[in-house]
Design a protein around this motif. Structure first.
Motif, PDB file in Angstrom:
ATOM      1  N   ARG A 299       0.834  -1.210   0.000  1.00 36.36           N
ATOM      2  CA  ARG A 299       0.000   0.000   0.000  1.00 36.36           C
ATOM      3  C   ARG A 299       0.861   1.248   0.000  1.00 36.36           C
ATOM      4  NH1 ARG A 299      -3.408  -0.194   5.082  1.00 36.36           N
ATOM      5  NH2 ARG A 299      -4.833   1.199   3.978  1.00 36.36           N
ATOM      6  N   SER A 300       0.271   2.348  -0.416  1.00 36.06           N
ATOM      7  CA  SER A 300       0.985   3.622  -0.422  1.00 36.06           C
ATOM      8  C   SER A 300       0.937   4.265   0.956  1.00 36.06           C
ATOM      9  CB  SER A 300       0.366   4.568  -1.456  1.00 36.06           C
ATOM     10  OG  SER A 300      -0.964   4.908  -1.069  1.00 36.06           O
ATOM     11  N   THR A 301       1.766   5.277   1.155  1.00 29.67           N
ATOM     12  CA  THR A 301       1.802   5.971   2.445  1.00 29.67           C
ATOM     13  C   THR A 301       0.462   6.633   2.747  1.00 29.67           C
ATOM     14  OG1 THR A 301       4.171   6.361   2.217  1.00 29.67           O
ATOM     15  CG2 THR A 301       2.966   7.777   3.751  1.00 29.67           C
ATOM     16  N   VAL A 302      -0.175   7.198   1.727  1.00 31.57           N
ATOM     17  CA  VAL A 302      -1.471   7.865   1.911  1.00 31.57           C
ATOM     18  C   VAL A 302      -2.532   6.861   2.355  1.00 31.57           C
ATOM     19  CG1 VAL A 302      -3.303   9.168   0.761  1.00 31.57           C
ATOM     20  CG2 VAL A 302      -0.904   9.643   0.222  1.00 31.57           C
ATOM     21  N   GLN A 303      -2.540   5.699   1.721  1.00 32.18           N
ATOM     22  CA  GLN A 303      -3.512   4.675   2.110  1.00 32.18           C
ATOM     23  C   GLN A 303      -3.303   4.210   3.546  1.00 32.18           C
ATOM     24  OE1 GLN A 303      -2.752   1.779  -0.975  1.00 32.18           O
ATOM     25  NE2 GLN A 303      -4.457   2.496  -2.242  1.00 32.18           N
ATOM     26  N   ILE A 304      -2.046   4.070   3.950  1.00 29.82           N
ATOM     27  CA  ILE A 304      -1.762   3.632   5.316  1.00 29.82           C
ATOM     28  C   ILE A 304      -2.160   4.698   6.317  1.00 29.82           C
ATOM     29  CG2 ILE A 304       0.096   2.988   6.911  1.00 29.82           C
ATOM     30  CD1 ILE A 304       1.528   1.733   4.534  1.00 29.82           C
ATOM     31  N   GLN A 305      -1.920   5.955   5.966  1.00 27.45           N
ATOM     32  CA  GLN A 305      -2.285   7.040   6.877  1.00 27.45           C
ATOM     33  C   GLN A 305      -3.798   7.190   6.996  1.00 27.45           C
ATOM     34  OE1 GLN A 305      -0.111  10.269   5.047  1.00 27.45           O
ATOM     35  NE2 GLN A 305       1.568  10.107   6.525  1.00 27.45           N
ATOM     36  N   GLN A 306      -4.519   6.932   5.910  1.00 32.77           N
ATOM     37  CA  GLN A 306      -5.976   7.053   5.953  1.00 32.77           C
ATOM     38  C   GLN A 306      -6.625   5.864   6.651  1.00 32.77           C
ATOM     39  OE1 GLN A 306      -7.110   7.611   1.854  1.00 32.77           O
ATOM     40  NE2 GLN A 306      -6.602   9.783   1.850  1.00 32.77           N
ATOM     41  N   HIS A 307      -6.123   4.671   6.343  1.00 32.54           N
ATOM     42  CA  HIS A 307      -6.671   3.452   6.947  1.00 32.54           C
ATOM     43  C   HIS A 307      -5.483   2.577   7.344  1.00 32.54           C
ATOM     44  CE1 HIS A 307     -10.658   4.572   5.491  1.00 32.54           C
ATOM     45  NE2 HIS A 307     -10.120   4.785   4.304  1.00 32.54           N
ATOM     46  N   ALA A 308      -5.141   2.636   8.617  1.00 30.36           N
ATOM     47  CA  ALA A 308      -3.935   1.947   9.091  1.00 30.36           C
ATOM     48  C   ALA A 308      -4.052   0.439   8.951  1.00 30.36           C
ATOM     49  CB  ALA A 308      -3.656   2.311  10.548  1.00 30.36           C
ATOM     50  N   VAL A 309      -5.271  -0.097   9.077  1.00 27.86           N
ATOM     51  CA  VAL A 309      -5.469  -1.543   9.023  1.00 27.86           C
ATOM     52  C   VAL A 309      -6.294  -1.893   7.800  1.00 27.86           C
ATOM     53  CG1 VAL A 309      -6.416  -3.562  10.193  1.00 27.86           C
ATOM     54  CG2 VAL A 309      -5.343  -1.732  11.530  1.00 27.86           C
TER      55      VAL A 309
END
Length: 277
Positions: free
Chosen positions: A35-45
């Motif tokens: 996943r991208s950094t933005v996706q991880i920041q928006q939805h950590a799990v």
């Protein structure tokens, strides 16, 4: 009969839940590596893989350090330290069990005392010693000290006491075998379950070590994987979390390999170590 079947069903359900809980953190880490950094920041799990693994790979390989070099350095250090710790600790335990000598009990007491000393307490003196003998920025500085592993010696001794029949050792000496040949040919095969168990623990501990490698290794060519992962935090503006998770995923692969190769000995090593004839 029916009650026993119900109990078995409950046991299976509980074991299944525990298995899922054990696997879940690893699966989330692998998924976040895609996943991208933005996706991880928006939805950590997230349990669904994404398509950004190549972007994370480019970020990981685009740093000032080489992840392949760090991976190989970690393999060399973990493998060398594990081999030294397991072999020489078994040899030390053998000297405590198979020989009668005057200072045997005080020596074992000293080993127990050393087990109580945290690594952080001796770090300054250890660094000064390595600096004076010119061993800083040298992978051997993290391999050779593993020869002295008090915890491993203690485990090996406790396993050897009920498992090693000294009559076999005496028979080998009568037949003319030397002490090292007796140890390598007779004692080591008997100690194989305990050695495999400690090899797993030592390899994992050495591979994940960060404190001492950061102190002793300042040259980028000598960095280990944990050091490189710690440096992936980025600058003050942005942290590439996708690359961090990808590096973590790559760093645990050797641990899985070592565990699956030696895990069958864990139960035997722990259980048989407490069994007496």
């Amino acid at each position: 009969m029916r009650n026993r079947r119900k109990v078995n069903i409950v046991i299976y359900i509980v074991c299944g839940i525990l298995a899922i809980l054990s696997i879940m953190p690893f699966w989330i880490m692998i998924v976040n590596a895609t996943r991208s950094t933005v996706q991880i920041q928006q939805h950590a799990v997230s349990l669904i893989p994404s398509s950004h693994i190549l972007e994370n790979w480019k970020v990981l390989t685009g740093k000032t350090f080489n992840p392949f070099t760090g991976f190989m350095n970690s393999v060399i250090i973990a493998t060398g330290a594990t081999a030294c710790a397991v072999y020489f600790s078994t040899l030390t335990a053998y000297s405590l069990v198979a020989y009668e000598w005057k200072m045997r009990q005080p020596f074992f007491t000293m080993i127990l005392a050393v087990m109580m000393i945290p690594t952080q307490v001796i770090s300054i003196g250890f660094y000064q010693f390595m600096y004076k003998i010119g061993m800083t920025n040298n992978l051997l500085a993290l391999i050779l000290p593993a020869i002295a592993a008090p915890m491993t010696v203690f485990f090996m001794r406790q396993y050897m006491l009920p498992s090693l029949n000294l009559d076999i050792v005496a028979s080998a000496r009568i037949d003319g075998a030397g002490e090292f040949r007796t140890f390598n040919s007779i004692v080591l095969p008997i100690m194989k379950p305990a050695m495999a168990t400690q090899a797993i623990f030592t390899y994992v501990t050495t591979w994940n070590a960060l404190f001492m490698p950061m102190i002793l290794l300042t040259n980028k060519d000598n960095y280990t994987m944990p050091i490189m992962v710690s440096l992936l935090k980025g600058d003050i503006y942005k942290t590439e979390y996708g690359a961090v998770y990808l590096a973590l995923t790559l760093s645990i692969l050797p641990l899985f390999v070592v565990y699956f190769l030696l895990s069958k000995y864990i139960i035997a090593g722990v259980a048989l170590g407490s069994v007496k004839e």
